[in-house]
Each structure stands twice: as C-alpha cells, then as structure tokens.
Write a protein that holds these residues in place. Structure first.
Motif, PDB file in Angstrom:
ATOM      1  N   TRP A   1       0.841  -1.205   0.000  1.00  0.00           N
ATOM      2  CA  TRP A   1       0.000   0.000   0.000  1.00  0.00           C
ATOM      3  C   TRP A   1       0.877   1.256   0.000  1.00  0.00           C
ATOM      4  N   THR A   2       0.453   2.222  -0.784  1.00  0.00           N
ATOM      5  CA  THR A   2       1.045   3.551  -0.739  1.00  0.00           C
ATOM      6  C   THR A   2       0.042   4.493  -0.092  1.00  0.00           C
TER       7      THR A   2
ATOM      8  N   GLN B   1       3.268  14.097   4.755  1.00  0.00           N
ATOM      9  CA  GLN B   1       4.151  14.118   3.592  1.00  0.00           C
ATOM     10  C   GLN B   1       3.784  15.207   2.594  1.00  0.00           C
ATOM     11  N   TYR B   2       2.503  15.593   2.602  1.00  0.00           N
ATOM     12  CA  TYR B   2       2.004  16.556   1.610  1.00  0.00           C
ATOM     13  C   TYR B   2       1.259  17.692   2.337  1.00  0.00           C
TER      14      TYR B   2
ATOM     15  N   ARG C   1      -6.071  17.782  -7.098  1.00  0.00           N
ATOM     16  CA  ARG C   1      -5.667  16.861  -8.152  1.00  0.00           C
ATOM     17  C   ARG C   1      -4.338  16.234  -7.758  1.00  0.00           C
ATOM     18  N   LEU C   2      -4.282  14.899  -7.818  1.00  0.00           N
ATOM     19  CA  LEU C   2      -3.045  14.188  -7.496  1.00  0.00           C
ATOM     20  C   LEU C   2      -2.224  14.019  -8.768  1.00  0.00           C
ATOM     21  N   ASP C   3      -1.031  14.593  -8.787  1.00  0.00           N
ATOM     22  CA  ASP C   3      -0.125  14.489  -9.919  1.00  0.00           C
ATOM     23  C   ASP C   3       1.027  13.561  -9.541  1.00  0.00           C
ATOM     24  N   ARG C   4       1.151  12.410 -10.257  1.00  0.00           N
ATOM     25  CA  ARG C   4       2.189  11.431  -9.949  1.00  0.00           C
ATOM     26  C   ARG C   4       3.062  11.211 -11.190  1.00  0.00           C
ATOM     27  N   SER C   5       4.363  11.185 -10.960  1.00  0.00           N
ATOM     28  CA  SER C   5       5.305  10.869 -12.030  1.00  0.00           C
ATOM     29  C   SER C   5       6.463  10.099 -11.413  1.00  0.00           C
ATOM     30  N   SER C   6       7.360   9.634 -12.251  1.00  0.00           N
ATOM     31  CA  SER C   6       8.513   8.891 -11.740  1.00  0.00           C
ATOM     32  C   SER C   6       9.443   9.773 -10.919  1.00  0.00           C
ATOM     33  N   LEU C   7       9.328  11.089 -11.104  1.00  0.00           N
ATOM     34  CA  LEU C   7      10.220  12.012 -10.409  1.00  0.00           C
ATOM     35  C   LEU C   7       9.582  12.668  -9.189  1.00  0.00           C
ATOM     36  N   ASP C   8       8.255  12.862  -9.228  1.00  0.00           N
ATOM     37  CA  ASP C   8       7.651  13.643  -8.146  1.00  0.00           C
ATOM     38  C   ASP C   8       6.179  13.285  -8.006  1.00  0.00           C
ATOM     39  N   THR C   9       5.676  13.466  -6.790  1.00  0.00           N
ATOM     40  CA  THR C   9       4.249  13.318  -6.483  1.00  0.00           C
ATOM     41  C   THR C   9       3.804  14.540  -5.709  1.00  0.00           C
ATOM     42  N   SER C  10       2.662  15.128  -6.107  1.00  0.00           N
ATOM     43  CA  SER C  10       2.172  16.323  -5.414  1.00  0.00           C
ATOM     44  C   SER C  10       0.664  16.430  -5.578  1.00  0.00           C
TER      45      SER C  10
END
Length: 571
Positions: free
Chosen positions: A43-44, A50-51, A79-88
């Motif tokens: 689970w994540t 963290q945010y 809005r949850l923005d997820r990428s390999s470099l960052d999550t915000s």
C-alpha cells in the motif's frame, strides 16, 4: 501506515488498482493479487505529513477525471499528480477550503459538492455554480440532462426544473429530517414527528408537510382533544390545532428562558393529561423550570403556574417529564429524578411537594435519559447505565436484555403491559406475563437504525412507532386492530390453519388477561396469558385435533369474553 480503525469514506477501483479514501489518509494498492493486500508494504499512503499542501489527512472522495486522480477532502478539492520524479497535490484556483462531500463525473465535467455550494471542473479549471434557494448544506446531486437535482443535509431533495440555478424543494421524498426526537399519532392515524436541528412534520399516510415551529423540535405529545404539543429548542412549546399553530413562551406563560438569553426557552420535555400540560424548561431562569398549563385556559395568566425550587425541584437541567394522575416525574441531565405529588389541583401550592431520587435511592445512574409511567402507575427510569423501576420505597435496577445497549433512551408500554426498551444500540420487547425478551436490531429486523431516540405506541392500531437518529420505523401490530372490550375480542386467523410449527393464533385484546381453550366437550385444552399466541398444542405439548374449540378470555378485572375458533391441520 494508517491508524488502526479509520473511517472509510470512499472506495474507487480502476483496472487492477484500488483507492481507499479514509479519515486518516488516502491509500492505493495493486489488487491483481488480492492476497498481497494483507501486506502493508503493498500500500502507498498519502497523508498531510508528507504533503502539507493538503492541510488534512481526511479524504472524503476519490475519482479519476481527465487522466488524473481527483480527491475531495475536509479542506478542499485536489488533483493528485504522480510521475517517476515527483508526487504532489494541486489545489485549483477558486476552490473553497471546506469539506467536499461528493464528486460526480457527468459527461466531460467533474461536479463537486460542499456545504456552501457546488462547483465544476473542466480542463483543470474550477468554476463556482450559483444555486439560489438552497435551505442547507449540499450533500450530493445529479443532472438528468434537462435540469439538476440536489440533496441537502437534513432538508431532502430540491430541483431547478422550473428555473435554472434556482432550486425548490421536492415535497414527496419523505420526512423533514432523519434525527427524530418525538412522535405522536392521532385517532385518524396522522403522524406528527419532531426532528433535531429541524422543525416538525406531519404525515397523512402519503405526504409529509412541515409544521412551522419557531425552532428545532425536542419532544411531541398528544392531548385527549387531539391537539399536538411540540417542545422546541428555544421557542417554548407550540400547540398544533388543525391548521393553526399557537405558541407559548416567556411572554404568555410561566415558561422561562436561559440566563444568557431570557427569550430563549428550551422545552426539553412535554407531557399532558386530561386537564393539564407540563413542560420542563432546561436551565430556566429564577428557579422555576417546570411550567404547568391548564388546557382549558391557556390564553389567560391564571391558566399557568410553575414548579421550582420552592417545591423541591433543586436542579435546573431537566430533560424529560411524564405524568400519571396526580404525580409528575422529572428526569435530569445528571442529578437523578424528581417525583412531584400535585394533589387534585396542581395549582394548589399547599398540597404539592417533590421528592428527589438518585443512585443512593437505587438508580443505575444519575444521568437520566427518560422517565415513563407504566399503565399501572409504576415509574420507570432510563439512564445511561440501564433502566430502573420504582418498587415500594426505592428504585430497583433492571438490566437491559442481552443484545441491546445499556444507554436506555426510551421506554414505552403497550396495552397488554409489555415493556419496550429503546437503547442507543437496539430495541427490546419484554413480555409483561413471562418476562421473555425479544430483541430487534437492523441485523434481525427492518429497524432503520439501532440508535433509538423515542418510542410511541398507537392504541388505536396497536402499532409501535420507533424514532431513531436515521428516521422512523413502524412495527405493525401482531394482533390486528386491538380492542379493550373483552366481549368483542376476536381470535385470528379463524379458521386457524396449522401448516408448520411457526403458525400461531392471536387475540386482539389490548389489555392484559388470560385465555383458556376448551374442546366442545368442555375439556380444558390449554391456558396461557393473552400476550402469548397459541401454538395449537395442549398442556402436554401435543397437537390438538382439527375441529371447533371454544376460547374464554378473562381480563384483569374479572370480565369474561367468549368465542369459537376452527382449527384445521394441513401439515
């Protein structure tokens, strides 16, 4: 990594991914192998720690829209923005920092609902939608392609069918509210109910209509002439005379307001007998928390009197009241019970006095929820630690039946002397003859909620109305339309067709009594309390033969009624 028992507000599944919105954070996992979901490592979790841009870990809704995950929280819409470099998490411009209760995708738009209104997201731009006429906080909504329906917190459903952006109530959806505080049923079957944080409503069997009381309702009572009396949180009491509502408060009665606001009269409990009405005023001024009104002259100053400190009522925080002949029982918030003896004339100060009873007198607790007189005059008290009944010179504790909670919020008696106990966790019926208990909960019956707030027995139909925090349930009579005339008693079903061990013969007598079954030859076949339905067996437990039998019912006064019943076996 969430707390052990968070509130789960929403579950969203897309493909092999499961999202869970909880009061302690947002969690996501791959569910392609469900067994692995038992491992915390799969689970994540997204939380405020963290945010910090979230400002809360309380997530209410989660959806996928325009290729991204959108979440409604107690602090807004993100809005949850997820990428390999960052999550915000990104909060769009114009979004209110408040609780968003619902997210709904309609065509190419995302609609968001909050207590103050609603907005729409399109192409990652948030716009506020104006709704005029809304009565309270928005909960949800839907568009049928022509106009919009919206649901409100405690105020039902509205629509803007007639004029876009201007909502009007839809009257056929149900009661004015869900948290029911009291119920009264008149001879015609009309139901009047009070609602916490709402006003009262009346149900004619088809449609609910609002009763325009001044403030929230706390209690409901019916007098012998058919007038409904409603206690309110701040506006005194209201008498509903057909289409007219008459108010009584500190200006035209002996009711009194609270010290910080003398015009704010909190009538926590209302009771009536044939001649008088009694209202307990919570935290009343000047030591007179109990108002007494003569129903024949309420509109004159001489038609009102009061009970207070001088009579022995030494506590101001009164929450419940009931009357029986010349006695008045008063429950308090944390100081036990007062019992006042009023004599033939409650206005005669020389003849009345009040006694005080607490845990030292046998009560389970001094925190009283309700007081109730049995038809025989026996006083019962519901507390946060069980019930108690008066026995000779003190109270005797009565433990609630196994299967319901100990916080006894309501007590009622039907005409047969059966005791009904409503708790914060279920309803129980205690047989007046055998003491056997039957428990009703949402798991075992059609009860709308286990959190009982009030009970009202309809003597005209034998039905029991159950008030809860989530609406009203009605338990229909198992004896048909009851009668108190022993000579008019009917046995039903008649013929009594026995197809299985579950079939029973009932008698529609509304009071206590005993039934004897005889064969045509005069042989006594069975004898039992009228509360107990007959199973078609004799005293030895054997099935009786098909044929005609005679029943004789004797009430508690010795009056006798007779009848015949045909027994038919189809087993």
């Amino acid at each position: 990594n969430l707390s052990a028992n968070p509130d789960v507000h929403d579950v969203f599944v897309i493909g092999d991914t499961i999202w869970i919105a909880t009061s302690a954070g947002l969690a996501v996992a791959d569910k392609s192998n469900p067994i692995l979901l038992n491992q915390p490592s799969v689970w994540t979790v997204f939380q405020n720690a963290q945010y910090p841009e979230l400002q809360t870990s309380d997530f209410r809704r989660v959806v996928q829209f325009e290729g991204a995950i959108w979440t409604a929280t107690a602090k807004g819409l993100s809005r949850l923005d997820r990428s390999s470099l960052d999550t915000s998490f990104t909060l769009l411009a114009g979004v209110s920092r408040t609780i968003y209760s619902e997210l709904k995708i309609e065509n190419d738009s995302l609609f968001a609902y909050n207590p103050y209104g609603m907005g729409v997201v399109k192409n990652s731009v948030y716009s506020t939608i104006s709704l005029q006429g809304r009565p309270s906080g928005l909960i949800t909504g839907a568009n049928n392609g022509t106009f919009r329906w919206v649901g409100f917190s405690g105020n039902g459903v509205s629509h803007d069918r007639d004029l876009s952006g201007v909502v009007i109530p839809y009257p056929f959806t149900g009661s004015p509210g869900n948290y029911v505080t009291g119920i009264a049923v008149d001879r015609a079957g009309a139901v009047t109910a009070g609602f916490w944080d709402r006003k009262a409503g009346q149900f004619d069997g088809q449609v609910w209509t609002n009763v325009e009381t001044r403030d929230w309702t706390t209690d409901v009572a019916l007098d012998s002439s058919g007038v409904v009396w409603i206690g309110t949180w701040g506006g005194g009491i209201a008498g509903v005379h057909e289409d007219t509502v008459v108010y009584y408060d500190e200006t035209n009665s002996t009711m009194r307001g609270i010290p910080s606001a003398p015009s704010f009269v909190v009538a926590r409990g209302v009771a009536v007998d044939r001649r008088y009405i009694y209202a307990v005023c919570y935290d009343a001024l000047n030591g007179y928390p109990v108002a007494i009104g003569d129903l024949q002259s309420l509109d004159t100053p001489s038609g009102w009197d009061s009970l207070g400190l001088a009579d022995g009522v030494t506590n101001q925080l009164l929450v419940s009241v009931d009357c029986y002949k010349s006695r008045l029982a008063i429950g308090t918030e944390a100081a036990g019970v007062f019992v006042c003896y009023l004599g033939d004339d409650p206005f005669d100060h020389q003849a009345r006095h009040c006694d005080h009873y607490t845990t030292e007198s046998g009560l389970n607790s001094d925190v009283v929820r309700t007081v109730r007189y049995a038809p025989t005059g026996e006083l019962w008290v519901g507390t946060n630690f069980g019930a108690a009944r008066w026995d000779l010179d003190r109270f005797v504790a009565v433990q609630p039946p196994q299967g319901i909670g100990n916080d006894i919020m309501a007590i009622e008696f039907d005409g047969r002397g059966n005791l009904w106990l409503g708790s914060n966790d279920g309803l129980a019926r205690v047989d007046g003859a055998t003491g056997q208990a039957t428990v009703y909960t949402t798991r075992t019956s059609g009860l709308v909620s286990d959190d009982i707030t009030n009970l009202s027995f309809d003597p005209f139909t034998g039905d029991l109305y159950v008030a809860t925090r989530a609406g009203i349930s009605r338990l229909r009579s198992t004896i048909g339309r009851p009668t108190a005339d022993v000579e008019s008693v009917l046995a039903f079903p008649n013929p009594f067709v026995i197809r299985s061990d579950l079939d029973r013969l009932n008698f529609n007598f509304s009071r206590s009594g005993a039934v004897r079954i005889f064969s045509l030859a005069g042989e006594l076949v069975a004898e039992f309390p009228v509360n107990t339905a007959w199973d078609g067996r004799n005293a030895r437990g054997e099935r009786v033969a098909s044929g005609v039998y005679i029943f004789i019912l004797t009430d508690s006064d010795g009056n006798v009624g007779r009848g015949k019943v045909l027994v038919v076996h189809e087993e």
